[in-house]
Design an enzyme around this catalytic site. Sequence first.
Site, PDB file in Angstrom:
ATOM      1  CG  ASP A 485     -22.373   5.957  17.092  1.00 41.58           C
ATOM      2  OD1 ASP A 485     -22.239   5.687  15.791  1.00 41.58           O
ATOM      3  OD2 ASP A 485     -22.152   5.214  18.037  1.00 41.58           O
ATOM      4  CG  ASP A 555     -18.684  -0.745  16.820  1.00 42.29           C
ATOM      5  OD1 ASP A 555     -18.064   0.736  17.280  1.00 42.29           O
ATOM      6  OD2 ASP A 555     -19.933  -0.803  16.738  1.00 42.29           O
TER       7      ASP A 555
HETATM    8  C1  GLA Z   1     -22.036   2.328  18.220  1.00 44.42           C
HETATM    9  C2  GLA Z   1     -20.494   2.875  18.537  1.00 44.42           C
HETATM   10  C3  GLA Z   1     -20.170   2.324  19.777  1.00 44.42           C
HETATM   11  C4  GLA Z   1     -21.024   2.918  20.737  1.00 44.42           C
HETATM   12  C5  GLA Z   1     -22.480   2.206  20.593  1.00 44.42           C
HETATM   13  C6  GLA Z   1     -23.363   2.961  21.562  1.00 44.42           C
HETATM   14  O1  GLA Z   1     -22.015   0.911  17.891  1.00 44.42           O
HETATM   15  O2  GLA Z   1     -19.695   2.545  17.406  1.00 44.42           O
HETATM   16  O3  GLA Z   1     -18.883   2.814  20.092  1.00 44.42           O
HETATM   17  O4  GLA Z   1     -20.853   3.876  21.088  1.00 44.42           O
HETATM   18  O5  GLA Z   1     -23.107   2.651  19.252  1.00 44.42           O
HETATM   19  O6  GLA Z   1     -24.566   2.427  21.369  1.00 44.42           O
END
Ligand code: GLA
Length: 747
Positions: A485, A555
């Site tokens: 990430d 997301d």
């Molecule tokens: C980001 C990712 C999510 C999740 C969060 C965790 O927003 O896109 O899918 O993994 O971080 O903190």
Amino acid sequence: MNPAAFALWWRAAARWLLACVLMGAAFIAQAQTIRYDAATRVFRIDTDAVSYAFGVNENDQLQTLYWGARLAAGDALPAAHTNEGNVSFDPPESTSLQEYAGWGGSLYVEPDLKLRYANGNRDLVLRYVSHRIDGNRLDVHLRDIRQPLDVTLHYVVDPATGIIGRSALIENHTKQAVTIDSVAAASWNLPAGEDYSLRYLTGRWAGEWQLQTRAITPGNTVLESRRGSTGHENNPWFAIERGGEWAENHGDVWFGALAWSGSWRITVEQGVLHQVRVTGGFNPFDFAWPLAPGESLSTPVFYAGYTSGGIGEASRLLHRFELTQVLPQQPKPRLRPVLYNSWEATNFAVDQAGQEHLAELAASIGVERFVMDDGWFGARNDDHAGLGDWVVNPKKFPHGLKPLIDKVHALGMDFGLWVEPEMVNPDSDLYRAHPDWVLNFTGRPRSEGRNQLVLNLARQDVRDYVLKVLDDLLSHNDIAFLKWDYNRNWSEPGWPQVAPDQQRKVYVAYVRNLYGILAELRKRHPHVEIESCSGGGGRVDLGILGHTDEVWPSDNTDPFDRLSIQDGFSYAYSPAVMMAWVTDSPNWVNNRRTSLDYRFLSSMQGSLGIGANLLHWTPTDFATAKNYVADYKAIRASVQHGRLYRLLSPRDNSPHAVTESVAQDGAQAVLFAFLQASQMKYPYPRVRLQGLDPDARYRWRSLHGEPVAGTLAEASGAYWMHHGIDLALTGDHQAAAIVFDRVGGGQ
Ligand code: GLA
């Protein structure tokens, strides 16, 4: 034999020999992808469907001559000549389609390379020197008219798709320091026209992949990221169509994508003579790269292709190219396993018992990979602390990760883990020990995003640290997958540890080290697969896809929003790399309620994952999910590696959305259809399939939803493509999935 007969015989034999030689030469010429005609000084690249040509003009400058549908082998393109131009205001350098233009002389169009010498001189005029053809690769060497400042243009051709990759190497062979202020990988030129239009992708967090269309008119359209990474806002992909129609299955489309995950810029420019020029490379904004004598800089690759088959075919060519040429497991990437991810179920509240329970439930529906998301390390109970401290949280996992991983394996799944290695919370042991490791300007504020700062990966010590942490993690734990990430963009991008004139190298040095870490990890741990995530789809491009196996597009997991997100995504990127989770209803993004069937069918158009809180599921939900997971496994080769046809677009508030995925071998086609809301008793529009073998026979079966009563059980590909199928879809947020299996006939 008498002399007369011998002479006759000899003449016939000679003619035969000559014919053989000529045929052989023609055959070789035909088979050669790249050719150079020394008489006309024309370079020509030919694949089955595409020709691309440029020549050396009378000023020894490279000029694009042609890019489009395949020309006949015998069509000898005339030599390049500079445009006469208007000597006062539109000089030939600016109106001739330069293949790679240095800023100098009287150049007014977007330069590919702009630099300055230590003595203040900023003039650069590049001339052809030599070239080298090596199979599907071509290098063309250019040099400045006065200085040994050298540029090598690299071309690499993929004969199967006609996609050409272009990049440049800049070498300072002069005796003084040079600073590069802007450098592109390539410019792609199209001849004068007043009916070009441009498509590109824009977005934001939780709203990525929105397709934009605009007419190309005189002036520039700038697509870019100044954020240090690819960004959600613009994606480094473009498509240009001529004729104003943007049909899915016919029409001229030129398309391209830049393989770079840092700040980038693509400028689409229509010049004074209505020619179109697309220039792409590092974003020159706040960029500078000094080259001491003897030093060099290479650019990323800017890929581009052409098709006469419309924007649908342009997407399919890119998908094929990604699978066969770009992804780390190319040319035959493994099919993506069905995964479970804990993020939406648990957020940061992960622990051994909770994860093991979720793993048991996930395994019961046929999940193949269990991924634990954020929260497993350091003091990470929310997003305020712990980032950077990659040690297992002893309260949550008193015996480390091993018991959980063993349990996941015992359940028949492999194990994946979330990491965000380029970031640090100020409230972390790492930051307390190394406050100088983040991007910053001395004495200035350090703006936080999601309570975190960006580690400066351009620094060798930071790079070594990040590599070691991840290498240790993968060496000590049986991990098959990392969700990598990257949850903010840059601010105050200072690099105070190096000399001031070196500091703006950070934009490139950072990304190169990122790629280097990913490559080294893959080398040391060849079985580990990686997903690129950046708060959703903030780092998706052909550069990161060279090092990662899949991406998280957004997301936003609302299954209806996802239809247009996935539609936009598919213009540039393959469904094989598009992770799509089934999550809870109502969805956290917009409170929309949808059925589990609808959610599954939305996600099954990509690489299926489950992200719901399984603790809340009923026995019926489990049974439904188990069926869909089994169904998905039987169609995923078609969905992930097949040919995607966007039959009805969900854009512009359309109440309908239909995709069709046809298996590479043509043995199966999968149709997904969605209805947002029935209105006025109108029937669902008849769906006409594409890409089937007209002479083969196909029999349909339903995964969910039905065609209308009386639909033929089996018919020819021609029937399904021309007559089509009527679906019995009514109501709100309804969906159907129909599989067509080839049962005989055809090729
Ligand atoms: C980001 C990712 C999510 C999740 C969060 C965790 O927003 O896109 O899918 O993994 O971080 O903190």
